[in-house]
Every structure is written in C-alpha cells, then in structure tokens.
Design a protein around this motif. Structure first.
Motif, PDB file in Angstrom:
ATOM      1  N   VAL A 307       0.853  -1.193   0.000  1.00  0.00           N
ATOM      2  CA  VAL A 307       0.000   0.000   0.000  1.00  0.00           C
ATOM      3  C   VAL A 307       0.885   1.238   0.000  1.00  0.00           C
ATOM      4  O   VAL A 307       1.894   1.296   0.710  1.00  0.00           O
ATOM      5  CB  VAL A 307      -0.927   0.018   1.236  1.00  0.00           C
ATOM      6  N   GLU A 308       0.509   2.225  -0.792  1.00  0.00           N
ATOM      7  CA  GLU A 308       1.272   3.473  -0.834  1.00  0.00           C
ATOM      8  C   GLU A 308       1.014   4.287   0.423  1.00  0.00           C
ATOM      9  O   GLU A 308      -0.127   4.471   0.833  1.00  0.00           O
ATOM     10  CB  GLU A 308       0.880   4.297  -2.064  1.00  0.00           C
ATOM     11  N   LEU A 309       2.080   4.775   1.051  1.00  0.00           N
ATOM     12  CA  LEU A 309       1.955   5.634   2.226  1.00  0.00           C
ATOM     13  C   LEU A 309       1.791   7.072   1.746  1.00  0.00           C
ATOM     14  O   LEU A 309       2.767   7.762   1.446  1.00  0.00           O
ATOM     15  CB  LEU A 309       3.183   5.502   3.127  1.00  0.00           C
ATOM     16  N   LYS A 310       0.549   7.516   1.659  1.00  0.00           N
ATOM     17  CA  LYS A 310       0.267   8.850   1.125  1.00  0.00           C
ATOM     18  C   LYS A 310       0.619   9.916   2.159  1.00  0.00           C
ATOM     19  O   LYS A 310       0.522   9.703   3.352  1.00  0.00           O
ATOM     20  CB  LYS A 310      -1.204   8.955   0.733  1.00  0.00           C
ATOM     21  N   ARG A 311       0.993  11.073   1.638  1.00  0.00           N
ATOM     22  CA  ARG A 311       1.443  12.131   2.538  1.00  0.00           C
ATOM     23  C   ARG A 311       1.229  13.488   1.893  1.00  0.00           C
ATOM     24  O   ARG A 311       1.418  13.653   0.694  1.00  0.00           O
ATOM     25  CB  ARG A 311       2.926  11.926   2.842  1.00  0.00           C
ATOM     26  N   VAL A 420      -1.441  17.175   9.513  1.00  0.00           N
ATOM     27  CA  VAL A 420      -1.754  17.276   8.091  1.00  0.00           C
ATOM     28  C   VAL A 420      -0.982  16.288   7.231  1.00  0.00           C
ATOM     29  O   VAL A 420      -1.524  15.672   6.320  1.00  0.00           O
ATOM     30  CB  VAL A 420      -1.462  18.715   7.604  1.00  0.00           C
ATOM     31  N   GLU A 421       0.296  16.105   7.543  1.00  0.00           N
ATOM     32  CA  GLU A 421       1.138  15.313   6.657  1.00  0.00           C
ATOM     33  C   GLU A 421       0.590  13.912   6.421  1.00  0.00           C
ATOM     34  O   GLU A 421       0.674  13.379   5.317  1.00  0.00           O
ATOM     35  CB  GLU A 421       2.559  15.205   7.226  1.00  0.00           C
ATOM     36  N   TYR A 422       0.032  13.307   7.471  1.00  0.00           N
ATOM     37  CA  TYR A 422      -0.348  11.901   7.363  1.00  0.00           C
ATOM     38  C   TYR A 422      -1.855  11.673   7.434  1.00  0.00           C
ATOM     39  O   TYR A 422      -2.298  10.560   7.658  1.00  0.00           O
ATOM     40  CB  TYR A 422       0.395  11.088   8.427  1.00  0.00           C
ATOM     41  N   LEU A 423      -2.644  12.739   7.217  1.00  0.00           N
ATOM     42  CA  LEU A 423      -4.093  12.539   7.088  1.00  0.00           C
ATOM     43  C   LEU A 423      -4.424  11.561   5.954  1.00  0.00           C
ATOM     44  O   LEU A 423      -5.277  10.691   6.113  1.00  0.00           O
ATOM     45  CB  LEU A 423      -4.795  13.876   6.863  1.00  0.00           C
ATOM     46  N   PRO A 424      -3.770  11.662   4.785  1.00  0.00           N
ATOM     47  CA  PRO A 424      -4.061  10.677   3.738  1.00  0.00           C
ATOM     48  C   PRO A 424      -3.765   9.245   4.177  1.00  0.00           C
ATOM     49  O   PRO A 424      -4.453   8.315   3.761  1.00  0.00           O
ATOM     50  CB  PRO A 424      -3.133  11.103   2.587  1.00  0.00           C
ATOM     51  N   ALA A 425      -2.744   9.075   5.031  1.00  0.00           N
ATOM     52  CA  ALA A 425      -2.422   7.720   5.499  1.00  0.00           C
ATOM     53  C   ALA A 425      -3.535   7.158   6.364  1.00  0.00           C
ATOM     54  O   ALA A 425      -3.817   5.956   6.335  1.00  0.00           O
ATOM     55  CB  ALA A 425      -1.105   7.748   6.274  1.00  0.00           C
TER      56      ALA A 425
END
Length: 676
Positions: A307-311, A420-425
């Motif tokens: 899984v891609e770690l989105k950021r 904010v940085e790891y909300l997509p995660a």
C-alpha cells in the motif's frame, strides 16, 4: 446494519487544498437563529438538507462523480445520517461574511523531493548532506530487515532522481554502507534477537501477563454477539510480522463495516517481564527517536502490505499568536505554561472537557444535538475576552453549547489535531487494509508520529469520548454515533472545503475514529520493539562518542604522560588495577535506589527473578511511612530508570527489575513522582 465499501483506487484527503472542487449542492452556509434546536425552522431545514445529501451519496441515479462505482464508501441513509447532519451543522455554525484565507498551503512535490523530505524526517539527513553524523549511523545500525529495505528504497529513488537531474554527484549507496553487491543492503538487527524492552537474555523464557483493552475501556457490546479475541505482540516489529505479501486484487472490493460494537475484536496485549511503557514514560529525547523509528517502521509496514503511504506536503502555517481559538497548540501551551508550568493540554481545552464531564455526560444526544449558533458565537467571543482573566461564568454555559465550543476548538486549529502530513495515510489505512488488527497496528505507529502537543491533546479528547460512550444508557450515544459526529470535525478541515472524495470517505473516517476511541489504551503504549531499538541506538551513539573522546584526548595524554608518571606513586610489583566498574562496592544483582523526596534517600536492594518495581516502591513506602512529609506521602511515586542506554524511563509497576537491570546495568534508579 452494515455499510458497503467499494474500491476505486486511492483517495487522498485534500480538504486543505486551496483549489478544491465545487461544493456539494445543498451545502451552502446558513445561520441558526437563537431558538431551541428542536423548534428551529432552520434545524428542520438542516435535517431535510442533510437527508438529501445522504440520498445523493447512496442513490444509484446520482451523477457519475458521486456514483457508487466511484465511491470508496457507499453508505445507506440511516447509518450515516448523523455524519451528514454534523457536516451541515458545521456549515451553519459559520458566521456570514467572507471566508478566511487558508492557513495551510500545499504544492505538488517535484520528483525526488518527497524522498528527500522523508529521509530528513526519519533523522537520516546525513544521507542527503553526505556528512557522516553519528546519530544517523547509530539509527541505521538498529534497523530490522524490512526497515532497512524501506530506507534503501527511498534513498535509491532519491539518488536516481538527482542523477537524472544532474544536480551534483551523488554517492552510491554501496559507498555509504560499504557493500559491494549490486543490490546493496543495510546491516540489520536480527529479528529473533530483539526482546521486549531490552536485551535478549539467554536461556530465559518470557512470562506473559495478558492485559485486555476491554478491561480498560467500558464500551458496551451486544451480549448476543461476543467479540472475537485476538492477540497483539510488541516483541517483533509489525512489518516483520507480515509473512505473506497481499496482492492488489485481494484488496477489499466490497468491504462491509458492521456498526455494532461487538463486531470489533477484543485484543489481548502480551505484557512482558519489562512491563508496558506509555508515551509519557520516556524522555523527550528518546521520544524523538521513537518518532524517527516509527516513521521508518510505518513505511516498511505499508511497503510489506503493498500500500502506498500517502502524505501531504505542508508549505507554511500561519496562525494567531494570542487568544484561544485558531491558535496553534504549541503557542497555546507556551502561553498557558507561563500560568501553569508543565501543562501538556491547553487550559481552555481542559476546561471545556471538565465542564462536559461534570454536567454533560448524561445529557441525551450530547455532541450530536447542536447548541444555538448565536449563543455559541457569543460564548466564543466572551471566552476570548474573559478566559485568562478568570471572569468567565461557566455556569451560564449549556451542555450542548459547551459541546459546540469543544468541536469548534478542534476545527479551528491552524493545523489539524491529527497532523496534516499523514491525514491521507489515515484514510488509506481503511480503504486498502481490511483486517482490523493491521489497521490498528498502522494507527499505532501513526499515533507515535504525532507531535507531543497534538498527541497529549488527542489523548485527553479520546479519554473524554470514552466516557461519553460509557454513559450510552443515559445519553443514547453509542460508539458508532460518537464516531460519526466526531469524524467530520477531525477530518474535514474547518468544514469549508470538503471535496467529493472526502465526502465519499465518510464511512472510512467514522470507522477510524471508532478505532481510536475503542483501542486508545493500546495506542498510547509504546511498542517494546521500538524501545529496544532506542536502547541499541543510544548504545551505538555512546560507543561512537567514547571513540571520539578517546581520539580527542590522545594528544593531551601524550603531553601529560611524563607529568603523570612523576606524580604517580610506585606500584608494588604484581599489583593489579581494576576498572572503575569493578571497584564498586555494589555486587552483581544489587541496585542502589535513590528517593530524594523521602527521609531515607537511598537503599541498596538485592534483586531476584521475582522482584518487581512495585515491590521496591512498597519497601521504600514502609521504611519512610513516618519520616516523609505529608505532601510526599500523598503523591503517586514511580521508579525511574535513568541513564545508561535510555534517557529516562518511568517503569511499569509490574516490571521485573532483574530483567530491566540486565538490559541496562549502567542505569541509575530513582523514585520520584511520575510526570503528569
């Protein structure tokens, strides 16, 4: 009742992006007049409107942008109605007038920039600068196989990008780590040798004590459907525990969430002989290293799952420098600590929680039933003017208005509570990983990544939500209800620029909040394999420092040698000089414990295989029951491990001291109050 999840590729939470798509029809701002919510025409209008929104997302005939086939989470109108009503309530709580400028800005990352930022965030800027920093070398020496692979993958991408751009000569990874293979690898720590909190003791089997998250969290479940019990272990890194790489086609296409509490498994945590360690039990310096290692481990964990770690990339943050609402947590705490030294959660947030805990936990529909928008607006302004003067009258605040102020505080933070940085995660977590145990492990690492101010404030908030759920019998707010109300306040930033993808991720965000509330006692525990790596990292750094110190002192020693020989008395022939640690009068297995606040300030204690930290505390309490001051006797004292291969570590009362001593024989042992 269940909710259906359909996969349509990745979804990125972008509520903060200044170029969001058009808003959903029917979500225009409005203003609630100062009349009771149950009789307000606006409230009836809002209910009708949020029902229409709900139908839009669940109806097969909606436009393609909102169709089931494009939605990560298709949901029925009944189960998600509270979520959409809360979104509408957030809209209506806004004042009429121009919208504020966004405080956070993002821009697309150039190729290779994300990898460079990642290397800096994990404490490996040395790989970018080309310098040989001791901290970076110490960190690399502790990595497991999967963690080393994650670092190597990002560094290779970074160097390949720079070579393409011809910016400057880039060192080959083989030059840095001294490998000659065409597929270079880092030297890693064998997984089997990593014990729970320190050093693997030969020939000794660990004794486990089960600690149930259920025993710490009173969330009610349906008696007819008992929860499944699963075991969690902190001995081995999460990424090393993944033995089978899931295939893309195995990702959930039609995942269904059951909203009943009993659908969530009951986890049993294996408590080792070193006990459990909470986030506040370690020194800030060691917690910084925990954050480095957590990001590396989280990346390795996502890599292992495919899984891609989105950021997100944060460009700048602007916020108020004074006041209560819309002020960064760090600024609030800096101001509050002038009044209350050592405080970890903003005073205004603590007061709002206290108000609700004292009078609002049994209020029916608390958090769900909105307060009056005009009253909340007036209370907001009055708090800004009177709070720090201690002239604000809290008795005038109704429970639903206090809940509205609490949610407003969270929404108005310049940077969201879950950074904010790891909300997509957080979003990707549930979209792609169907097993709750894996979701929980990823959430655990994300919690470890949070800045201290955010983590402490989030902990206080989740503890309050746990109390709300515990009073479900009177307030009619179960775990799923609370999760649906809280999710838009946490994940749809300021309720302003929520775009189509975020609206479709509604069920996902509600499920994440449910996990945060239900398993919070597990999430605040530092995984012991990370503590073991911190110990090894500190040991490596100490060894490097000693070598450097020996080198620096070499010249001075040569210059002083003749002087020292003249002053040194002649030694009898055959005499042996012992190193300082062998000259100590404390034998093996005996520790000297210091208690500076007690009348008897130190005591030598012989350890055996069954001596626990709480036994030492009890002995000191017995010896000092008469001599210590009343103030000391009233404080909760804890045994701390200080120095050696750890900065400072507040020990679990159930920790077996002989095991801790062997893991860190150079430590000092001090009894003092635990940091609040």
């Amino acid at each position: 009742m269940t909710m259906e999840m359909k996969d349509s590729g990745s979804v990125v939470l972008t509520a903060y992006h200044p170029h969001s798509p058009a808003r959903i029809p029917g979500m225009e701002q409005s203003f609630v007049q100062d009349i009771p919510p149950s009789h307000s025409p606006t409230s009836r209008k809002s209910l009708s409107r949020c029902r229409r929104i709900n139908r839009m997302l669940s109806n097969e005939s909606v436009p393609p942008a909102f169709s089931r086939s494009n939605s990560q989470a298709s949901m029925d109108s009944t189960s998600m109605e509270d979520f959409w009503c809360e979104v509408e309530s957030i809209k209506e709580s806004r004042e009429d007038g121009p919208e504020e400028a966004m405080l956070l800005e993002f821009k697309p990352a150039d190729e290779g920039e994300l990898e460079a930022e990642w290397l800096q965030d994990v404490g490996l800027s040395t790989l970018i600068s080309g310098t040989e920093e001791e901290d970076g070398q110490a960190l690399l020496s502790t990595l497991t196989r999967t963690q080393a692979a994650a670092v190597q993958k990002r560094y290779n991408t970074y160097t390949q990008t720079l070579r393409k751009k011809n910016k400057h000569t880039v060192r080959d990874v083989r030059d840095i780590f001294g490998t000659s293979d065409s597929s270079p690898t880092f030297e890693t720590v064998p997984v089997s040798s990593v014990s729970s909190n320190g050093i693997q003791l030969p020939g000794q089997k660990p004794v486990w004590k089960s600690v149930s998250s259920k025993s710490c969290l009173d969330c009610r479940t349906d008696k007819g459907s008992p929860s499944i019990t699963e075991e969690l272990s902190y001995d081995v890194s999460f990424s090393e525990s993944i033995t089978v790489l899931p295939k893309t086609q195995d990702w959930p296409k039609n995942q269904r969430f059951k909203k009943e509490d009993s659908a969530l498994p009951k986890f049993i945590v294996r408590k080792s002989r070193f006990g459990l360690t909470e986030v506040g039990d370690l020194s800030p310096e060691d917690m910084k290293k925990i954050r480095y290692l957590s990001l590396i481990e989280l990346t390795a964990f996502y890599d292992a799952l495919g899984v891609e770690l989105k950021r997100n990339r944060v460009e700048r943050v602007r916020g108020r420098e004074n006041g209560l609402f819309g002020v960064p947590l760090t600024v609030l705490l800096e101001n509050d600590q002038k009044k209350v030294p050592g405080i970890k959660v903003p005073l205004i947030f603590q007061k709002l929680l206290l108000k609700l805990e004292e009078t609002g936990l049994e209020t029916e529909g608390i958090l769900r039933v909105p307060g009056s928008a005009s009253r909340v607006k007036n209370l907001h302004q009055e708090l800004e003017a009177k709070f720090y003067e201690d002239t604000f009258d809290w008795d005038q605040v109704r429970n639903n208005d206090a809940a509205g102020l609490l949610k407003m505080f969270i929404r108005e933070l310049p940077s969201p509570l879950f950074t904010v940085e790891y909300l997509p995660a957080f979003i990707t977590l549930v979209e792609k990983i169907s097993k709750i145990k894996l979701q929980l492990q990823a959430l655990h690492l994300l919690i470890m990544l949070m800045p201290e101010a955010n983590r402490d404030t989030a902990k206080a908030f989740l503890q309050f939500l746990k109390k709300v759920v515990a009073n479900e019998g009177k307030n009619k707010m179960n775990l799923w209800n609370v999760s649906m109300i809280v999710a838009p306040n946490l994940f749809i930033y300021k309720g302003k620029r929520a775009n189509q993808q975020e609206m479709q991720a509604a069920a996902t965000t509600a499920h994440i909040v449910r996990l945060l509330i239900r398993y919070q006692d597990i999430l605040w525990t530092v995984p012991s394999f990370l503590i073991s790596q911190v110990r090894k990292m500190n040991e490596a750094a100490m060894n490097n420092s000693k070598r450097q110190l020996m080198f620096d002192k070499g010249v001075r020693k040569l210059l002083r040698r003749k002087t020292m020989e003249r002053e040194r008395p002649e030694r009898p022939e055959g005499a042996v000089t012992f190193p300082p640690y062998l000259q100590s009068d404390i034998p093996e297995g005996v520790i000297r414990v210091y208690a500076p606040l007690h009348s008897k300030v130190s005591m030598a204690i012989q350890l055996n295989s069954q001596t626990k930290a709480k036994d030492i505390l009890a002995r000191f309490h017995c010896e000092n029951s008469c001599g210590s001051s009343q103030n000391v006797r009233g404080q909760i004292q804890s045994l701390h491990e200080i120095g050696g291969n750890i900065g400072q570590h507040c020990l679990d009362p159930d920790a077996f001291m002989l095991d801790v001593y062997r893991a860190n024989p150079q430590a000092e042992w001090v009894i003092k109050p635990k940091a609040s």
